[in-house]
Design a protein around this motif. Structure first.
Motif, mmCIF file in Angstrom:
data_model
loop_
_atom_site.group_PDB
_atom_site.id
_atom_site.type_symbol
_atom_site.label_atom_id
_atom_site.label_comp_id
_atom_site.label_asym_id
_atom_site.label_seq_id
_atom_site.Cartn_x
_atom_site.Cartn_y
_atom_site.Cartn_z
ATOM 1 N N HIS A 189 26.882 1.671 21.252
ATOM 2 C CA HIS A 189 27.954 0.670 21.377
ATOM 3 C C HIS A 189 29.333 1.313 21.486
ATOM 4 C CE1 HIS A 189 25.385 -2.768 20.843
ATOM 5 N NE2 HIS A 189 24.852 -2.236 19.764
ATOM 6 N N HIS A 191 31.204 1.571 23.809
ATOM 7 C CA HIS A 191 32.139 0.761 24.613
ATOM 8 C C HIS A 191 33.163 0.052 23.715
ATOM 9 C CE1 HIS A 191 30.008 -3.021 23.551
ATOM 10 N NE2 HIS A 191 28.977 -2.212 23.451
ATOM 11 N N ILE A 192 32.789 -0.204 22.483
ATOM 12 C CA ILE A 192 33.728 -0.883 21.572
ATOM 13 C C ILE A 192 34.902 0.048 21.270
ATOM 14 C CG2 ILE A 192 33.974 -1.941 19.269
ATOM 15 C CD1 ILE A 192 30.993 -2.765 19.526
ATOM 16 N N THR A 195 37.198 0.242 24.460
ATOM 17 C CA THR A 195 38.111 -0.906 24.566
ATOM 18 C C THR A 195 39.276 -0.740 23.599
ATOM 19 O OG1 THR A 195 36.250 -2.292 25.168
ATOM 20 C CG2 THR A 195 38.246 -3.437 24.456
ATOM 21 N N TYR A 298 36.661 -9.927 21.341
ATOM 22 C CA TYR A 298 36.523 -8.495 21.030
ATOM 23 C C TYR A 298 36.849 -8.190 19.556
ATOM 24 C CZ TYR A 298 37.547 -3.549 20.728
ATOM 25 O OH TYR A 298 37.577 -2.245 20.308
ATOM 26 N N LEU A 301 33.819 -7.822 17.450
ATOM 27 C CA LEU A 301 33.066 -6.591 17.737
ATOM 28 C C LEU A 301 33.746 -5.400 17.073
ATOM 29 C CD1 LEU A 301 32.407 -6.926 21.599
ATOM 30 C CD2 LEU A 301 31.001 -7.773 19.697
ATOM 31 N N PHE A 302 35.054 -5.360 17.237
ATOM 32 C CA PHE A 302 35.859 -4.244 16.717
ATOM 33 C C PHE A 302 35.677 -4.072 15.205
ATOM 34 C CE2 PHE A 302 40.196 -3.608 14.766
ATOM 35 C CZ PHE A 302 40.294 -2.238 14.973
ATOM 36 N N TYR A 305 31.926 -3.431 14.054
ATOM 37 C CA TYR A 305 31.535 -2.068 14.437
ATOM 38 C C TYR A 305 32.194 -1.049 13.507
ATOM 39 C CZ TYR A 305 30.606 1.897 17.564
ATOM 40 O OH TYR A 305 30.164 3.084 18.096
ATOM 41 N N LEU A 341 26.529 -7.460 14.314
ATOM 42 C CA LEU A 341 27.102 -7.095 15.617
ATOM 43 C C LEU A 341 26.205 -7.589 16.751
ATOM 44 C CD1 LEU A 341 29.330 -5.399 17.070
ATOM 45 C CD2 LEU A 341 27.766 -3.454 16.942
ATOM 46 N N GLN A 348 27.903 -13.835 23.170
ATOM 47 C CA GLN A 348 29.192 -13.568 23.813
ATOM 48 C C GLN A 348 29.646 -14.672 24.782
ATOM 49 O OE1 GLN A 348 29.826 -9.613 25.127
ATOM 50 N NE2 GLN A 348 31.804 -10.105 26.008
#
Ligand code: GN1
Ligand code: MG
Length: 367
Positions: A189, A191-192, A195, A298, A301-302, A305, A341, A348
Motif C-alpha cells: 500500500h 501508494h498511500i 500521495t 484519502y 487511508l492516510f 495506514y 484499511l 472507496q
C-alpha cells in the motif's frame, strides 16, 4: 475507577502549587495511552488533573505556552467559544513540576459536560467532527507557525515509513520474521505514502492549526449530546486537515476499535462516514481549497495506514513506545488496522459518492 491511595499525597502537593489546600476525591480517568488523568473534587470545585508524559512531550512548558497563545487569540476573536485552558499555578505557569513525579497541569472541570469513550450514534460523530472543524476554522487567521511543535514529525508519514522500514530491518529478529506477511501487506500500500508526498508539495493543501488526536474522548458534550468544544490540546500543531478527518475515520467508522482481536467485527459504517463528512464540512467548507476537498477520502487511508505501520514498527521494536498488555499486542493492533484499511478501500467508490453528495448539498443550500 476507584481512588488509588498512593496518589493522595502526590495530588495534594500538586494542588498546593495552585493554592488549593485540600480535596475530597480523586477519581482516575482511564482513556488514551499517553497521559494519566484524574477528576479531582474539592468542597466547592471540580478539576481535571493530568500528568504530562514527558517521555513523549519533551518540553511540557511548551504545551502550556501553545494553550495560552490559542486562548489569547480565541478570547479576542471568538469570545463566545468555550476554550479549556490549563489553570495558572501560583508560579504563574500553566505546568507544575514535582521532583520524582514529573509535570502536571490542572484544568477547570466544565459543569454539565461529559466525555464519551465510544461513538455509538452517527450524531455523535457529526457533533465531534463539527467541533474539530470549528476549532481549526476559528483559528484560520492565527499564524500556525507560532505554535511550538510538541512532537516533531508527528504525522509525517514519510518519516513514519522510514521508522517502520528501520524497525523491520534492525528490530527484534524473531518479531521481524513473525511480521513478514504484515510487512509485505503494508508495503503493497505504498501508494498511500506517494500521495502524502504529493500533498506535501501541493501549496493548495494548507498548513493549518490541527488537533492531531481527534478520538471521541477529546470532545466535550453537553447534556443534550451537543458538542461543546475539543480538549486535550497537547498535539495541537501546524498540520494538514487530513490528520484530523483521518483520525476520526480511523476511530469512529468501525464499531470495533483498534483493540479488537476478532477482526470480523471490524466494519466501515456508511452513515458514520457521512456524519464525519457533514460535520467537518459544516464548519470547514468555506476554508478548504478544492485540492483539499479532493483528499477527504484519502484522509482515512492516510491515518489508518500510519497507525498500522506505527503499531507494527513498535512490535518489531519490542513495544518500546506503546507498551503491551499481552503478548503480540502491537502485532494484533497492526493487523487490526490493516483490516480496517482494507474495509475502507473496498468501499472507496461508494464513500467518494457520499462525499460528492454532501458537497453538492452545500452548494445547493448556498444557491
Ligand atoms: C496515542 O494516548 P492517545 O490515545 O491519546 C498516540 C496517537 C495514536 C493513539 C493510538 C502522542 O494517543 O497518535 O493514534 O495512541 N499519541 C501519541 O491509540 O503518540
Ligand atoms: Mg492524546
Amino acid at each position: 475507577m476507584k481512588e488509588d491511595p498512593s496518589d493522595r499525597s502526590l495530588i495534594s502537593s500538586i494542588l498546593k502549587a495552585y493554592d488549593i489546600p485540600e480535596f475530597t476525591n480523586a477519581e482516575p480517568i482511564v482513556s488514551g495511552l499517553i497521559n494519566r488523568t484524574w477528576k479531582i473534587s474539592t468542597v466547592n470545585d471540580v478539576y481535571i488533573l493530568q500528568r504530562v508524559n514527558d517521555g513523549i512531550f519533551k518540553r511540557p512548558f511548551e504545551l502550556a505556552d501553545n494553550s495560552r497563545m490559542i486562548d489569547d487569540y480565541l478570547r479576542e476573536q471568538s469570545s463566545g467559544y468555550l476554550f479549556v485552558a490549563p489553570l495558572l499555578a501560583s508560579s504563574k505557569e500553566g505546568v507544575v513540576f514535582v521532583l520524582g513525579h514529573g509535570y502536571f497541569r490542572l484544568f477547570p472541570f466544565i459543569t454539565g459536560s461529559h466525555t464519551i469513550n465510544v461513538v455509538t450514534t452517527p450524531d455523535q460523530a457529526f457533533e465531534a467532527s463539527r467541533q474539530f472543524g470549528k476549532f481549526t476554522s476559528l483559528l484560520s487567521g492565527f499564524d500556525s507557525t507560532k505554535l511550538h511543535t510538541t512532537i516533531p514529525d508527528f504525522h509525517n508519514l514519510s518519516l513514519r515509513y522510514q521508522q517502520f522500514e528501520n524497525a523491520t530491518l534492525n528490530g527484534d529478529p524473531e518479531r521481524i520474521k513473525q511480521s513478514f506477511e504484515l510487512i509485505s501487506q503494508l508495503k503493497s500500500h505504498i501508494h498511500i505514502l506517494s500521495t502524502f508526498e504529493k500533498i506535501q508539495n501541493n501549496k493548495a493543501v494548507k498548513l493549518r492549526v490541527m488537533h492531531h488526536d481527534t478520538k471521541i474522548s477529546n470532545v466535550l458534550f453537553d447534556d443534550q449530546g451537543k458538542g461543546l468544544c475539543v480538549i486535550d490540546l497537547d498535539t495541537v500543531m501546524p498540520g494538514y486537515f487530513i490528520s484530523d478527518v483521518g483520525d476520526m475515520m480511523r476511530t469512529y467508522l468501525s464499531p470495533a476499535n483498534e483493540e479488537e482481536k476478532d477482526f470480523s467485527k471490524i466494519e466501515v459504517r456508511n452513515d458514520y462516514f457521512r456524519a464525519i463528512v457533514q460535520g467537518y464540512l459544516s464548519t470547514m467548507r468555506s476554508k478548504l481549497t478544492d485540492d483539499e476537498l479532493g483528499f477527504i477520502f484519502y484522509s482515512g487511508l492516510f491515518l489508518i495506514y500510519m497507525q498500522a505501520i506505527r503499531f507494527l514498527a513498535d512490535h518489531c521494536n519490542n513495544d518500546s513506545y506503546y507498551g503491551a498488555k499481552y503478548e503480540n499486542h502491537n502485532f494484533i493492533r497492526a493487523e487490526n488496522q490493516i483490516w480496517l484499511l482494507k474495509r475502507l478501500l473496498e468501499k472507496q467508490s461508494l464513500l467518494q459518492k457520499i462525499i460528492g453528495d454532501e458537497l453538492k448539498k452545500i452548494i445547493a443550500v448556498k444557491d
